[in-house]
Enzyme design. Sequence first.
Site, PDB file in Angstrom:
ATOM      1  CE  LYS A  83      -2.927   0.344   3.429  1.00  0.00           C
ATOM      2  NZ  LYS A  83      -2.817   1.628   4.213  1.00  0.00           N
ATOM      3  CB  SER A  84       3.752   2.096   1.720  1.00  0.00           C
ATOM      4  OG  SER A  84       3.343   2.096   3.257  1.00  0.00           O
TER       5      SER A  84
ATOM      6  NE  ARG B 190       6.125   6.412   0.799  1.00  0.00           N
ATOM      7  CZ  ARG B 190       5.158   6.451   1.848  1.00  0.00           C
ATOM      8  NH1 ARG B 190       4.118   5.751   1.292  1.00  0.00           N
ATOM      9  NH2 ARG B 190       5.663   6.539   3.073  1.00  0.00           N
TER      10      ARG B 190
ATOM     11  N   GLY C  79      -5.226   7.575   5.233  1.00  0.00           N
ATOM     12  CA  GLY C  79      -4.390   8.826   6.120  1.00  0.00           C
ATOM     13  C   GLY C  79      -3.226   8.974   5.109  1.00  0.00           C
TER      14      GLY C  79
ATOM     15  CG  ASP D 293       0.741   0.158   9.585  1.00  0.00           C
ATOM     16  OD1 ASP D 293       0.254   0.845  10.333  1.00  0.00           O
ATOM     17  OD2 ASP D 293       1.147   0.355   8.383  1.00  0.00           O
TER      18      ASP D 293
ATOM     19  NE  ARG E 115      -4.937   0.138  13.262  1.00  0.00           N
ATOM     20  CZ  ARG E 115      -4.303   0.302  11.997  1.00  0.00           C
ATOM     21  NH1 ARG E 115      -3.034   0.629  12.011  1.00  0.00           N
ATOM     22  NH2 ARG E 115      -5.051   0.108  10.723  1.00  0.00           N
TER      23      ARG E 115
END
Length: 444
Positions: free
Chosen positions: A28-29, A33, A100, A325, A356
């Site tokens: 995902k990161s 990007r 986010g 995470d 969390r």
Amino acid sequence: MTGHGAAEPLTAEAAGPLRGVAEIPGDKSVSHRALILGALAVGETRITGLLESEDVIRTAAAMRAFGAEVERDGGTWVVHGVGVGGFREPEDVIDCGNAGTGVRLVMGAMATTPVAATFTGDASLRRRPMGRVLDPLALFGAQAVGRRGGLLPLTLVGAETALPVQYTLPVPSAQVKSAVLLAGLNAPGETVVIENEATRDHTERMLRGFGAEIAIEEAAEGRVIRLTGQPELVPQQVAVPRDPSSAAFPVAAALMVPGSELRVPQVAMNPTRAGLFDTLVEMGADIAFENRREEGGEPVADLVVRHGPLRGVEVPPERAVSMIDEYPVLAALAATAEGRTVMRGIGELRVKECDRIDAMARGLEACGIRVEEGEDWMIVEGRPGEVEGGATVATRLDHRIAMSFLCLGLATRKPVTVDDASPIATSFPGFVPLMRSLGARIGG
Ligand code: S3P
């Protein structure tokens, strides 16, 4: 879409072992990007292995709104970028959904271009702090008007004449670091970011890959990252590695369910992301890391995971940043380990997609597990082979809370239900079918 449709409850229950090959989707990161840097390069960037999840699709839509062309061509995503400083003003509100990372990085990318944009998100994102990026973006000359406390929706007006910035991160956050670096792209001169703890470095790696001048130095005050502004970014072929944060779920499930054996190929092993695997090894997990190699500029390995007894550990607080995470799934796993698992230095978990620490503590207690918690710590008392379950857990618009409890439910005496599994689509749309194909019993 998350938070807009009806809640989708889902129940996991113990069945046979998990066996087979778990193919994990793209990181995902890295996916966010790749889309953003592709949009800031002049010409055609081609991305393979992009994570096609709700969060990432929102970032693709945001890049279109700022003037880039973003299309899917078979399995490849093609971005025609507009160049550093080339963003045009969006015609409508940018809705980043649950993301986010998406909203903070996109705000950074536009903050030094003289356009205005209004950002919003779902109920989870509208509760999350944006001041942490708006403060440094203001130093570049960007101006934000939003809700009290720096909450979305907000309008950001990019700097007319941007100034370069030197900024020391007050919280260990790769999102803040990345927002500052992306803003620094269109500021003249050198933008400097200093971080006391090394957070994930995908932005630095990818900026270098796209031809930006970026120097990283380990100094007494921490990691010093220097970016030379106003480069011409060169379009790239980006191969997105597979997401270790998503791999964590089938890996943890296999460790919990007796008799399981899974192969999880091509998982990214970037040291700024791989802290969970060190912790699992310390817990006594049977994991082999085979064929360690580099793919697309990131270290990867094939994982072979076998069920076996685990013992609770004290996770070193300085490791938190490389597994931030993964604490939800670690807490679920800790419930099945012998003894106590102590997690400290995890205050950032309170400002993720939900709080969390609170979500895991309440959910685990409902499943019959003793949890102690404080502002930035949590201790889970394991009950190997005796986790009761039999609860319905609130997922609070948080994909990782949903997946953590569905994994735990595969190893409890009674089934575990999550009240809403729809947020899983934000990061791992194929999670439930994948788990079923491995033998998990998960049903509506
Ligand atoms: C991310 C950084 C982390 C992480 C998030 C993804 C990123 O957030 O929790 O899931 O891609 O930069 P913080 O920067 O808030 O720690």
